[in-house]
Design a protein around this motif. Structure first.
Motif, PDB file in Angstrom:
ATOM      1  N   PRO A   1     -17.261 -74.182  42.272  1.00  0.00           N
ATOM      2  CA  PRO A   1     -15.858 -74.261  42.718  1.00  0.00           C
ATOM      3  C   PRO A   1     -14.968 -73.231  42.026  1.00  0.00           C
ATOM      4  CG  PRO A   1     -16.357 -76.068  41.230  1.00  0.00           C
ATOM      5  CD  PRO A   1     -17.643 -75.331  41.435  1.00  0.00           C
ATOM      6  N   SER A   2     -13.865 -72.869  42.679  1.00  0.00           N
ATOM      7  CA  SER A   2     -12.943 -71.888  42.081  1.00  0.00           C
ATOM      8  C   SER A   2     -11.774 -72.559  41.356  1.00  0.00           C
ATOM      9  CB  SER A   2     -12.407 -70.938  43.161  1.00  0.00           C
ATOM     10  OG  SER A   2     -11.715 -71.672  44.149  1.00  0.00           O
ATOM     11  N   ASN A   3     -11.538 -73.828  41.611  1.00  0.00           N
ATOM     12  CA  ASN A   3     -10.404 -74.524  40.976  1.00  0.00           C
ATOM     13  C   ASN A   3     -10.539 -74.473  39.445  1.00  0.00           C
ATOM     14  OD1 ASN A   3      -9.400 -77.200  39.689  1.00  0.00           O
ATOM     15  ND2 ASN A   3      -8.214 -77.012  41.571  1.00  0.00           N
ATOM     16  N   VAL A   4      -9.486 -74.047  38.786  1.00  0.00           N
ATOM     17  CA  VAL A   4      -9.539 -73.810  37.338  1.00  0.00           C
ATOM     18  C   VAL A   4      -9.850 -75.098  36.563  1.00  0.00           C
ATOM     19  CG1 VAL A   4      -8.158 -73.091  35.350  1.00  0.00           C
ATOM     20  CG2 VAL A   4      -7.997 -71.840  37.495  1.00  0.00           C
ATOM     21  N   THR A   5      -9.229 -76.202  36.965  1.00  0.00           N
ATOM     22  CA  THR A   5      -9.464 -77.471  36.256  1.00  0.00           C
ATOM     23  C   THR A   5     -10.916 -77.917  36.419  1.00  0.00           C
ATOM     24  OG1 THR A   5      -7.165 -78.100  36.606  1.00  0.00           O
ATOM     25  CG2 THR A   5      -8.706 -79.878  36.099  1.00  0.00           C
ATOM     26  N   ALA A   6     -11.430 -77.784  37.635  1.00  0.00           N
ATOM     27  CA  ALA A   6     -12.829 -78.155  37.882  1.00  0.00           C
ATOM     28  C   ALA A   6     -13.745 -77.311  36.993  1.00  0.00           C
ATOM     29  CB  ALA A   6     -13.175 -77.938  39.358  1.00  0.00           C
TER      30      ALA A   6
END
Ligand code: TXA
Ligand code: MG
Length: 357
Positions: free
Chosen positions: A139-144
């Motif tokens: 995934p690209s989401n920073v938190t993930a």
């Protein structure tokens, strides 16, 4: 929990499952992500944001953690989980990588693409529903990405909804479905994309789309020599008992309200919708067309572009249930290009039926 545990937007809390809201305060965020990572390492369940939809994470290496995911969601255990990693090469630890995967990874990862690969034995059969393949996503989401990196293990994560209901695109949706059933929810706001990742299987450099998403057929053709679309993507009745992707055979994405997909031009569509005299009817519409309807308008954006529509679809289907609507009318989108993912979710929410007035 400290006062850093905040309410997620839109949900009614009195909560057993703590919700941590990502804020501007990086120190706080890191402390909570470390706590969340420890929960994962110890076999617990944490819901987290991704760029597509919220995921319900569990360590892919912890015996028994996948079973907890199936139980919390009420999901059949033959429907395998996607394994999330930070670096596409990390998948080499638990899957056999091939040239096409590496090329796809270079072009589309991190991002909303999931690739099916042959699995190594380090991944428990419970994660892959007994299949000899494993689904890999970066995934690209920073938190993930921070969470996965702090956990130090691949994270198995289906969408964080109750099985069969629309996927969650904010933490309130997760809370409504899973409060009390999981160990923590990380609230990272609204998901960017709003529909789940594109899932592909590979045969040499030929790619088959098992579930369409934001990475379209046209984009995949930049890397693959040919791209097929599995028949069940546009015709759910073709899934059969043993589909290429087990998720194809289950009813999905459905609110309690009946979803009625209508194949008509704008004028005929409005006429058809307005012939429904029930005060509990609704329609998905862009703001451009909203004045055409007598029933409740659920907005899918200013213009109803594919991006706007994808972003708001699941929220609006859930909203239909909050309004206790009996029926929601939807104008059939094209079955091509960036609208294919939307059509795939709608045809399944509509039980495979399209009405032609
Ligand atoms: O965007 C997404 O992919 C989200 C976020 C959380 O990453 N995840 C997600 O997971 O949508 P889930 O479990 O709701 O959907 C995974 C789909 C299912 O249809 C499943 O059957 C399919 O991927 N799948 C998983 N492993 C597979 C495998 N080894 N072979 C074929 N299909 C597989
Ligand atoms: Mg799902």
């Amino acid at each position: 929990m400290s006062d850093n545990v905040k309410k997620a937007s839109g949900a009614d809390f009195g909560a057993e499952t703590p919700v941590y809201k990502i804020t501007e305060n990086e120190e706080d965020n890191n402390a909570f992500l470390k706590t969340a990572a420890d929960i994962l390492k110890n076999g617990g369940l944490v819901a987290f944001p991704t760029e597509t939809v919220y995921g319900l994470g569990a360590s892919a290496y912890f015996k028994g953690a996948a079973q907890k995911v199936y139980a919390a969601k009420g999901r059949p255990s033959d429907n395998p989980l996607i394994v999330h990693i930070c670096d596409p090469l990390d998948a080499g630890e638990f899957a056999y990588l091939n040239d096409t995967y590496l090329k796809l990874a270079k072009r589309f990862m991190p991002g909303p693409l999931t690739v099916i690969l042959k699995k190594k034995s380090v991944i428990d059969d419970s994660v892959t529903g007994g299949l000899d393949t494993v689904a890999v996503r970066c995934p690209s989401n920073v938190t993930a990405r921070r969470l996965i990196s702090l956990a130090g293990v691949p994270v198995a994560a289906p969408s964080a909804n109750s099985s069969g209901s629309p996927s969650p695109t904010n933490a309130g949706h997760v809370f409504a479905d899973l409060n009390g059933k999981i160990d923590m929810i990380i609230d990272g706001g609204e998901c960017d994309v709003g529909l789940e990742s594109t899932v592909v299987s590979l045969d040499g450099d030929v790619c088959t789309i098992l579930r369409p998403g934001a990475v379209t057929k046209e984009m995949l053709l930049e890397v693959c020599s040919a791209v097929d679309v599995a028949g069940a993507v546009t015709n759910p009745s073709l899934a059969g008992d043993k589909p290429a992707s087990p998720g194809m055979k289950y009813k999905h994405y459905s609110p309690a309200a009946e979803v009625i997909l209508v194949d008509a031009d704008d004028e005929l569509f409005a006429e058809y919708v307005n012939s429904d005299a029930d005060s509990k009817c609704g329609v998905l519409s862009s703001d451009v067309w909203k004045s055409s309807f007598n029933c409740a308008v659920l907005s899918v954006g200013k213009t109803g572009s594919a991006d706007e529509y994808n972003h708001s679809l699941y929220s609006m289907l859930r909203y239909a249930d909050e309004l206790e609507l009996n029926r929601v009318y939807v104008k059939k989108p094209p079955e091509t290009g960036e609208y294919l993912a939307l059509y795939n979710r709608l045809i399944r929410a509509a039980g495979g039926k399209v009405i032609k007035p």
